[in-house]
Motif scaffolding. Structure first.
Motif, PDB file in Angstrom:
ATOM      1  N   ASP A   1       5.425   5.120  12.449  1.00  0.00           N
ATOM      2  CA  ASP A   1       5.033   4.649  11.482  1.00  0.00           C
ATOM      3  C   ASP A   1       5.235   5.262   9.544  1.00  0.00           C
ATOM      4  O   ASP A   1       5.989   4.526   9.143  1.00  0.00           O
ATOM      5  CB  ASP A   1       3.465   4.173  11.069  1.00  0.00           C
ATOM      6  CG  ASP A   1       3.291   3.221  11.711  1.00  0.00           C
ATOM      7  OD1 ASP A   1       3.897   2.583  12.869  1.00  0.00           O
ATOM      8  OD2 ASP A   1       1.758   2.822  12.102  1.00  0.00           O
ATOM      9  N   VAL A   2       4.458   6.522  10.113  1.00  0.00           N
ATOM     10  CA  VAL A   2       5.311   7.002   8.229  1.00  0.00           C
ATOM     11  C   VAL A   2       6.444   7.418   8.021  1.00  0.00           C
ATOM     12  O   VAL A   2       7.015   7.593   7.023  1.00  0.00           O
ATOM     13  CB  VAL A   2       4.187   7.682   7.850  1.00  0.00           C
ATOM     14  CG1 VAL A   2       2.898   7.740   7.994  1.00  0.00           C
ATOM     15  CG2 VAL A   2       4.342   9.029   9.038  1.00  0.00           C
TER      16      VAL A   2
ATOM     17  N   GLY B   1      -6.308  -2.933  -0.276  1.00  0.00           N
ATOM     18  CA  GLY B   1      -5.655  -1.641   0.339  1.00  0.00           C
ATOM     19  C   GLY B   1      -6.208  -0.342   0.532  1.00  0.00           C
ATOM     20  O   GLY B   1      -7.644   0.165   0.674  1.00  0.00           O
ATOM     21  N   TYR B   2      -5.899   0.595   1.319  1.00  0.00           N
ATOM     22  CA  TYR B   2      -6.575   1.517   2.060  1.00  0.00           C
ATOM     23  C   TYR B   2      -5.570   2.920   2.467  1.00  0.00           C
ATOM     24  O   TYR B   2      -4.512   2.280   2.385  1.00  0.00           O
ATOM     25  CB  TYR B   2      -7.923   0.716   3.716  1.00  0.00           C
ATOM     26  CG  TYR B   2      -6.200   0.501   4.659  1.00  0.00           C
ATOM     27  CD1 TYR B   2      -6.088   1.823   5.814  1.00  0.00           C
ATOM     28  CD2 TYR B   2      -6.153  -0.530   4.727  1.00  0.00           C
ATOM     29  CE1 TYR B   2      -5.418   0.883   6.455  1.00  0.00           C
ATOM     30  CE2 TYR B   2      -5.126  -1.220   5.568  1.00  0.00           C
ATOM     31  CZ  TYR B   2      -4.923  -0.237   7.254  1.00  0.00           C
ATOM     32  OH  TYR B   2      -3.795  -1.105   7.458  1.00  0.00           O
ATOM     33  N   SER B   3      -6.371   3.866   2.579  1.00  0.00           N
ATOM     34  CA  SER B   3      -5.632   4.864   2.928  1.00  0.00           C
ATOM     35  C   SER B   3      -5.071   5.355   4.296  1.00  0.00           C
ATOM     36  O   SER B   3      -5.859   4.950   5.653  1.00  0.00           O
ATOM     37  CB  SER B   3      -6.252   6.479   2.651  1.00  0.00           C
ATOM     38  OG  SER B   3      -5.586   7.753   2.920  1.00  0.00           O
TER      39      SER B   3
ATOM     40  N   GLY C   1       3.324  14.784  -1.190  1.00  0.00           N
ATOM     41  CA  GLY C   1       3.140  14.159  -1.784  1.00  0.00           C
ATOM     42  C   GLY C   1       3.556  12.815  -2.376  1.00  0.00           C
ATOM     43  O   GLY C   1       3.628  11.986  -3.260  1.00  0.00           O
ATOM     44  N   ARG C   2       3.082  12.549  -0.519  1.00  0.00           N
ATOM     45  CA  ARG C   2       3.076  10.688  -0.861  1.00  0.00           C
ATOM     46  C   ARG C   2       1.531  10.216  -0.751  1.00  0.00           C
ATOM     47  O   ARG C   2       0.246  10.866  -0.457  1.00  0.00           O
ATOM     48  CB  ARG C   2       3.623  10.343   0.495  1.00  0.00           C
ATOM     49  CG  ARG C   2       4.911  11.217   0.698  1.00  0.00           C
ATOM     50  CD  ARG C   2       5.524  10.343   1.687  1.00  0.00           C
ATOM     51  NE  ARG C   2       5.502   8.947   2.378  1.00  0.00           N
ATOM     52  CZ  ARG C   2       5.705   8.641   3.714  1.00  0.00           C
ATOM     53  NH1 ARG C   2       6.139  10.185   4.561  1.00  0.00           N
ATOM     54  NH2 ARG C   2       5.695   7.050   4.537  1.00  0.00           N
ATOM     55  N   HIS C   3       1.640   9.427  -1.654  1.00  0.00           N
ATOM     56  CA  HIS C   3      -0.388   8.396  -2.067  1.00  0.00           C
ATOM     57  C   HIS C   3      -1.073   7.830  -0.385  1.00  0.00           C
ATOM     58  O   HIS C   3      -2.082   9.092  -0.168  1.00  0.00           O
ATOM     59  CB  HIS C   3      -0.270   7.492  -2.587  1.00  0.00           C
ATOM     60  CG  HIS C   3       0.602   6.114  -2.932  1.00  0.00           C
ATOM     61  ND1 HIS C   3       0.848   5.382  -0.608  1.00  0.00           N
ATOM     62  CD2 HIS C   3       1.144   5.179  -3.383  1.00  0.00           C
ATOM     63  CE1 HIS C   3       1.037   4.688  -1.341  1.00  0.00           C
ATOM     64  NE2 HIS C   3       1.587   3.909  -2.114  1.00  0.00           N
TER      65      HIS C   3
ATOM     66  N   ASP D   1       3.980  -2.457  -3.517  1.00  0.00           N
ATOM     67  CA  ASP D   1       6.262  -2.515  -3.112  1.00  0.00           C
ATOM     68  C   ASP D   1       6.186  -0.121  -2.598  1.00  0.00           C
ATOM     69  O   ASP D   1       6.972   0.181  -3.050  1.00  0.00           O
ATOM     70  CB  ASP D   1       6.383  -2.377  -4.575  1.00  0.00           C
ATOM     71  CG  ASP D   1       6.504  -3.463  -5.323  1.00  0.00           C
ATOM     72  OD1 ASP D   1       7.096  -4.488  -4.294  1.00  0.00           O
ATOM     73  OD2 ASP D   1       5.827  -3.898  -6.841  1.00  0.00           O
ATOM     74  N   SER D   2       4.699  -0.396  -2.280  1.00  0.00           N
ATOM     75  CA  SER D   2       5.315   2.138  -2.065  1.00  0.00           C
ATOM     76  C   SER D   2       4.379   1.952  -0.730  1.00  0.00           C
ATOM     77  O   SER D   2       3.833   2.746  -0.617  1.00  0.00           O
ATOM     78  CB  SER D   2       4.628   2.146  -2.829  1.00  0.00           C
ATOM     79  OG  SER D   2       3.319   2.435  -3.677  1.00  0.00           O
ATOM     80  N   ASP D   3       4.097   0.982   0.300  1.00  0.00           N
ATOM     81  CA  ASP D   3       3.409   1.238   1.235  1.00  0.00           C
ATOM     82  C   ASP D   3       4.531   2.510   2.183  1.00  0.00           C
ATOM     83  O   ASP D   3       5.555   2.561   2.315  1.00  0.00           O
ATOM     84  CB  ASP D   3       4.272  -0.088   2.072  1.00  0.00           C
ATOM     85  CG  ASP D   3       2.536  -0.386   3.627  1.00  0.00           C
ATOM     86  OD1 ASP D   3       2.171   0.477   4.316  1.00  0.00           O
ATOM     87  OD2 ASP D   3       3.273  -1.233   4.308  1.00  0.00           O
TER      88      ASP D   3
END
Ligand code: BEZ
Ligand code: FE
Length: 304
Positions: free
Chosen positions: A76-77, A193-195, A210-212, A244-246
């Motif tokens: 996924d990532v 939203g969640y991590s 460095g991604r959220h 915009d940054s899933d």
């Protein structure tokens, strides 16, 4: 004897694997070896880097349980799940059919069944109550009676029930059935939203980049009806800061929604509502079937 130098090793591996009886496996593995070797040559892969990669993949495998699919999370990532989804969609979705989205690692088979209008929030954890209503039709807009609709999402704390690690807990998920005119309606809470899970090797990898690590709030939806292609999709909240940054690239414009009061036909005018009409594509015998994802418990070897 062939010269197994920097370039010579690649055709030799592919030649040895040419005895693979299954033609599709032969094709996939030849391409995989070609690209893997090209990658190693391109970055001039060093022994410690090669070992670090192997240690990482080992940790990803070790993090998998009946409740957690760390390899799907890795896919996924890296955007691979999105890519496979898009290609799968292009093969079998009619142009007017609803776009698909990721199944994700938190889908479970056999979610509890609910009657129309009931809420999937069975353990009061707070959150703003909302309504999801609409119709299930074919791609031309003709209602499909009695379609099965599964929805699942995080609770008001941003966690899925599976993250409790207790198989007995089923919350914030449910199965509904559309009526004879294809209409459905259900209650849930506004998804926050969640991590993505950050406590494992994939989360560490995302952090190192460095991604959220966030996904915009969404409701997962799976719609099934005989004679139609299974629809796996999700509805995303327009006002979420990470729309915009899933981190897993699941959002499509046509799946972005906004709960609103006063929508015509909303079954509970006192609550914010989302109206969404799901359009199923007809089953196409030529197109490949299958789901891009699975209940994590089905991916573990028997008995684990
Ligand atoms: C999800 O939406 O449930 C999800 C998808 C991919 C990775 C993590 C979570
Ligand atoms: Fe999700």
């Amino acid at each position: 004897m062939p010269d197994l130098d920097r370039n010579g090793v690649t055709p030799e591996v592919i030649a040895q694997m040419a005895s693979t009886p299954d033609p599709r496996l032969r094709e996939i593995m030849a391409a995989a070896v070609r690209h893997l070797h090209d990658f190693a040559r391109e970055v001039d892969l060093k022994p410690d880097e090669w070992l670090a990669g192997i240690a990482f993949l080992t940790a990803v495998g070790q993090a998998c349980t009946s409740y957690r699919q760390e390899f799907i999370l890795l896919s996924d990532v890296l955007g691979l799940s999105r890519l496979v989804n898009v290609m799968h969609d292009a093969e079998g979705r009619e142009a007017a059919g609803t776009e698909t989205s990721l199944l994700g690692p938190f889908f479970r088979e056999k979610a509890p069944e609910f009657a129309a209008g009931e809420s999937i929030a069975t353990r009061d954890k707070g959150g703003e109550e909302i309504i999801l209503f609409g119709t299930v039709t074919d791609a031309a807009g003709t209602p499909i009676p009695e379609a099965g609709i599964d929805i699942w999402q995080v609770d008001a704390t941003g966690l899925y029930d599976l993250q409790s690690g207790d198989a007995a807990v089923m919350d914030m998920r449910g199965r509904f059935r559309a009526d004879a005119e294809g209409r459905f309606h259900m209650r849930t809470v506004r998804p926050i939203g969640y991590s993505v899970p950050m406590d494992g090797p994939v989360g560490q990898f995302v952090q190192r980049q460095g991604r959220h690590g966030l996904r915009p709030g969404h409701i997962h939806v799976l719609v099934q009806a005989p004679g139609y292609r299974e629809l796996v999709t999700a509805l995303y909240m327009a006002d979420d800061p990470s729309i915009d940054s899933d981190t897993v690239f699941g959002v499509a414009r046509s799946l972005v929604v906004r709960p609103e009061r006063g929508l015509p036909g909303a079954p509970r005018p006192d609550l914010p509502a989302i109206r969404y009409d799901f359009r199923l594509s007809r089953l196409d015998a030529e197109a490949g079937g299958g789901r891009v994802g699975a209940d994590p418990s089905q991916m573990m070897p028997a008995g684990r």
